[in-house]
Enzyme design. Structure first.
Site, short mmCIF file in Angstrom:
data_model
loop_
_atom_site.label_atom_id
_atom_site.label_comp_id
_atom_site.label_asym_id
_atom_site.label_seq_id
_atom_site.Cartn_x
_atom_site.Cartn_y
_atom_site.Cartn_z
N SER A 71 -7.72 -2.65 -4.63
CA SER A 71 -9.17 -2.47 -4.70
C SER A 71 -9.65 -2.48 -6.14
CB SER A 71 -9.57 -1.15 -4.03
OG SER A 71 -9.10 -1.10 -2.70
N ASP A 111 -0.70 7.33 -0.26
CA ASP A 111 0.65 7.12 -0.76
C ASP A 111 0.95 7.73 -2.13
OD1 ASP A 111 1.51 5.70 1.48
OD2 ASP A 111 0.78 3.80 0.69
N HIS A 119 0.49 5.60 11.68
CA HIS A 119 -0.86 5.79 11.17
C HIS A 119 -1.50 7.12 11.57
CE1 HIS A 119 -0.43 1.54 10.21
NE2 HIS A 119 -1.44 1.70 9.38
#
Length: 334
Positions: free
Chosen positions: A116, A138, A262
């Site tokens: 990003s 992370d 997830h």
């Protein structure tokens, strides 16, 4: 810094979602509004920017969102920005910058990870001041000691480990638990240490996944009277199902693999994540209003600071070797 007049700030979330992103969106919006600056929410990251999916944000529209997981602005990958043809990628970035300018956006806050920030870095060359805020579960951004979402993800992983320990103890089995972290083993290290793992396998140290060593660890602990075992595996190592099967086949101990996946991204953020997200979001607005450009907000040695994006992207991140070393010292197999 030289004062620069910013009239409208855009905010977007990009890449993987992380708990606390909404708290950061709220902080950016209300901090800017309190300075007399308009705020535009860009939906679905850079992809939404290319699709002109932009809306006004106000104090009410960001009310009651900071305790929600995910991101109310949604997020998506943007393949156009990384097209293999450099000319096509450049054209997409130029078009995104022009769309932002058409909405009056002259400052942009990008909440996300390294990928990003590369997009923000590219857009900054087209006359829009950008500031990145590290949002990734992370903890894999080298310039900062903390990234938004990490604490929540670790606590979810820890809760799962403790629940699985209960059932592993009841059945005297070995549980192989895979947590997220494709290139970075921080979630595995933190959750493994706090969950009392017998062994922690991380991608930065793939030799720890040596099967003979893992068998030795389990058998030595069993010889000392331990009835259950926990092996925490980072996603980047993988092979958790196969590992559990091999353990059961080789030494006859009932073994099960659980891949958390997830689930670690969702749910209410912790107070730690809300606090850092709020502080970083407000800091990002201050940077923009003071004329900063091409910066990344960071939490370093207990303080909120900022780095040049180029410098931040060039930094090398080392895993928390101290956690790995301490876990070896206090685990029963040493």
């Amino acid at each position: 810094m030289e004062e620069k007049r910013i009239r409208t700030i855009g905010v977007l979330t990009s890449g993987g979602d992380a708990q606390g992103m909404n708290a950061c969106i709220r902080a950016v919006t209300r901090s800017a509004l309190n300075k007399g600056v308009r705020v535009k929410g860009i939906v679905r990251g850079y992809s939404g920017l290319l699709e002109n999916d932009i809306k006004d944000l106000n104090a009410v529209s960001v009310g009651n969102i900071m305790h929600k997981g995910g991101t109310v602005l949604y997020t998506a990958r943007c393949p156009e920005f990384i097209d293999p043809d450099p000319a096509k990628a450049q054209a997409a970035i130029n078009r995104a910058a022009n769309i932002a300018k058409a909405h009056g956006i002259d400052g942009l806050v990008v909440i996300g990870g390294d990928g990003s920030f590369k997009g923000a870095q590219a857009i900054s060359k087209y006359g829009i001041n950008v500031v990145g805020v590290p949002g990734t579960i992370d903890l894999d951004i080298a310039c900062t000691d903390y990234t938004i979402g990490f604490d929540s993800a670790v606590n979810i992983a820890l809760e799962a480990i403790m629940r699985l320990r209960d059932t592993s103890s009841s059945h005297e089995r070995c549980s192989v638990i895979e947590v997220m972290g494709h290139r970075c083993g921080e979630i595995a290290l933190w959750a493994g240490l706090t969950g009392g793992a017998d062994a922690i396998l991380i991608p930065e140290q793939p030799e720890t996944a040596n099967f003979e060593n893992i068998l030795r660890v389990i058998m030595e602990n069993r010889a000392r009277g331990k009835k259950d075992n926990i092996i925490v595996v980072a996603e980047g190592i993988g092979g958790s199902v196969e590992l559990a099967k091999r353990i059961e086949k080789e030494i006859g101990i009932e073994s099960r693999a659980t891949i958390l996946g997830h689930v670690q991204r969702g749910g209410q953020p912790t107070a730690v994540d809300i606090k850092h997200a709020s502080m970083m979001g407000a800091y990002a607005v201050d940077l923009l209003l003071n004329g900063a450009n091409n910066r990344v907000v960071a939490f370093k040695k207990g303080k909120y600071v900022d780095f040049d994006i180029d410098e931040a992207l060039a930094m090398h991140r080392e895993p928390s070797w101290d956690i790995e070393e301490v876990n070896r010292r206090i685990s029963t197999y040493y």
